[in-house]
Scaffold this active site. Structure first.
Site, PDB file in Angstrom:
ATOM      1  N   LYS A 117      -2.674 -45.080  21.777  1.00 53.29           N
ATOM      2  CA  LYS A 117      -3.054 -44.714  23.148  1.00 53.29           C
ATOM      3  C   LYS A 117      -4.113 -45.666  23.726  1.00 53.29           C
ATOM      4  CE  LYS A 117      -1.980 -39.775  22.718  1.00 53.29           C
ATOM      5  NZ  LYS A 117      -2.470 -38.414  23.003  1.00 53.29           N
ATOM      6  N   PHE A 176      -4.427 -29.249  30.694  1.00 55.96           N
ATOM      7  CA  PHE A 176      -4.860 -30.623  30.419  1.00 55.96           C
ATOM      8  C   PHE A 176      -3.885 -31.674  30.957  1.00 55.96           C
ATOM      9  CE2 PHE A 176      -2.575 -28.929  26.733  1.00 55.96           C
ATOM     10  CZ  PHE A 176      -1.569 -29.877  26.565  1.00 55.96           C
ATOM     11  N   ARG A 222       3.288 -37.024  11.660  1.00 60.13           N
ATOM     12  CA  ARG A 222       2.281 -36.040  12.098  1.00 60.13           C
ATOM     13  C   ARG A 222       1.233 -35.824  11.006  1.00 60.13           C
ATOM     14  NH1 ARG A 222       3.423 -33.770  16.874  1.00 60.13           N
ATOM     15  NH2 ARG A 222       2.513 -31.727  16.560  1.00 60.13           N
ATOM     16  N   THR A 246      -4.440 -32.702  16.315  1.00 58.37           N
ATOM     17  CA  THR A 246      -4.667 -33.192  17.686  1.00 58.37           C
ATOM     18  C   THR A 246      -6.151 -33.441  17.950  1.00 58.37           C
ATOM     19  OG1 THR A 246      -2.750 -31.917  18.426  1.00 58.37           O
ATOM     20  CG2 THR A 246      -4.289 -32.641  20.121  1.00 58.37           C
ATOM     21  N   ARG A 303      -6.240 -40.204  13.304  1.00 53.60           N
ATOM     22  CA  ARG A 303      -7.133 -39.618  14.319  1.00 53.60           C
ATOM     23  C   ARG A 303      -8.542 -39.417  13.769  1.00 53.60           C
ATOM     24  NH1 ARG A 303      -2.491 -35.610  16.639  1.00 53.60           N
ATOM     25  NH2 ARG A 303      -1.817 -36.875  18.412  1.00 53.60           N
ATOM     26  N   HIS A 318      -0.207 -40.806  19.600  1.00 53.45           N
ATOM     27  CA  HIS A 318       0.764 -39.741  19.855  1.00 53.45           C
ATOM     28  C   HIS A 318       1.851 -39.829  18.800  1.00 53.45           C
ATOM     29  CE1 HIS A 318       3.869 -37.352  21.896  1.00 53.45           C
ATOM     30  NE2 HIS A 318       4.706 -38.328  21.564  1.00 53.45           N
TER      31      HIS A 318
HETATM   32  P1  CMP Z   1      -0.141 -35.927  22.122  1.00 59.77           P
HETATM   33  O1  CMP Z   1       0.330 -35.928  20.708  1.00 59.77           O
HETATM   34  O2  CMP Z   1      -0.062 -37.208  22.869  1.00 59.77           O
HETATM   35  O3  CMP Z   1       0.651 -34.803  22.930  1.00 59.77           O
HETATM   36  C1  CMP Z   1       0.097 -34.142  24.044  1.00 59.77           C
HETATM   37  C2  CMP Z   1      -1.325 -34.488  24.262  1.00 59.77           C
HETATM   38  O4  CMP Z   1      -2.039 -33.622  25.078  1.00 59.77           O
HETATM   39  C3  CMP Z   1      -2.065 -34.436  22.939  1.00 59.77           C
HETATM   40  O5  CMP Z   1      -1.660 -35.498  22.107  1.00 59.77           O
HETATM   41  C4  CMP Z   1      -3.517 -34.473  23.406  1.00 59.77           C
HETATM   42  O6  CMP Z   1      -3.999 -35.776  23.589  1.00 59.77           O
HETATM   43  C5  CMP Z   1      -3.400 -33.792  24.758  1.00 59.77           C
HETATM   44  N1  CMP Z   1      -4.058 -32.494  24.681  1.00 59.77           N
HETATM   45  C6  CMP Z   1      -3.657 -31.421  24.015  1.00 59.77           C
HETATM   46  N2  CMP Z   1      -4.545 -30.411  24.183  1.00 59.77           N
HETATM   47  C7  CMP Z   1      -5.499 -30.892  24.986  1.00 59.77           C
HETATM   48  C8  CMP Z   1      -6.663 -30.341  25.520  1.00 59.77           C
HETATM   49  N3  CMP Z   1      -7.017 -29.089  25.263  1.00 59.77           N
HETATM   50  N4  CMP Z   1      -7.424 -31.121  26.307  1.00 59.77           N
HETATM   51  C9  CMP Z   1      -7.039 -32.386  26.590  1.00 59.77           C
HETATM   52  N5  CMP Z   1      -5.926 -32.966  26.103  1.00 59.77           N
HETATM   53  C10 CMP Z   1      -5.182 -32.213  25.305  1.00 59.77           C
END
Ligand code: CMP
Length: 143
Positions: A11, A59, A87, A93, A104, A117
């Site tokens: 990202k 979000f 994953r 996340t 991460r 992602h």
């Molecule tokens: P990603 O795997 O790219 O898929 C969806 C994205 O939404 C996730 O990673 C996070 O970066 C983002 N995301 C999920 N929950 C939140 C949150 N509570 N606040 C901000 N971003 C979020």
């Protein structure tokens, strides 16, 4: 049977901090094959389309702004049981909850700016690989 391909994105936060090479090296050391990749700056409409499944979530607009804020690096990645394995490799996340040694935990700043992602199902992996690499997906070079 679980598929061998998934879509990963380094990202904009991790690209801006010059972690791209380290993240690819980390993945290759763990046995991943990078089958396609390119540096791309998403237009806002492209980020909206990619994350369409999250439209309406609190979000969503922050996510779209962030993902279109600078270059990112989508990759088609290959390994056994690719979606689940990737994953596990990237971790939770929220980097504060990600296991030691995951991408991460090593490189992410926050839940929103979380460095990478990964696709969440084989079906979405095919859709997401097709989003960034339509010609390769059409040619059936993996599957
Ligand atoms: P990603 O795997 O790219 O898929 C969806 C994205 O939404 C996730 O990673 C996070 O970066 C983002 N995301 C999920 N929950 C939140 C949150 N509570 N606040 C901000 N971003 C979020």
């Amino acid at each position: 049977m679980a598929g061998r391909m998934t879509l990963g994105i380094v990202k904009p936060d991790a690209v801006a901090k010059s972690h791209l090479g380290n993240i690819i090296a980390h993945l290759e050391s763990a046995g991943w094959k990078v089958r396609a990749g390119r540096l791309v700056r998403l237009a806002k409409a492209e980020a909206e389309a990619f994350y369409e499944v999250h439209r309406g979530r609190p979000f969503y607009s922050e996510l779209v702004e962030f993902m279109s804020s600078g270059p990112c690096f989508p990759m088609a990645l290959e390994k056994d049981d690719a979606v689940a394995a990737f994953r596990a490799a990237i971790g939770a996340t929220d980097p504060a909850e990600a296991a030691a040694g995951t991408v991460r935990r090593l490189y992410a700043e926050s839940k929103g700016r979380n460095a990478v992602h990964g696709s969440d199902s084989d079906e979405n992996a095919a859709r997401e690989i097709g989003f960034f690499f339509p010609e390769r997906e059409r040619a059936g070079l993996w599957g």
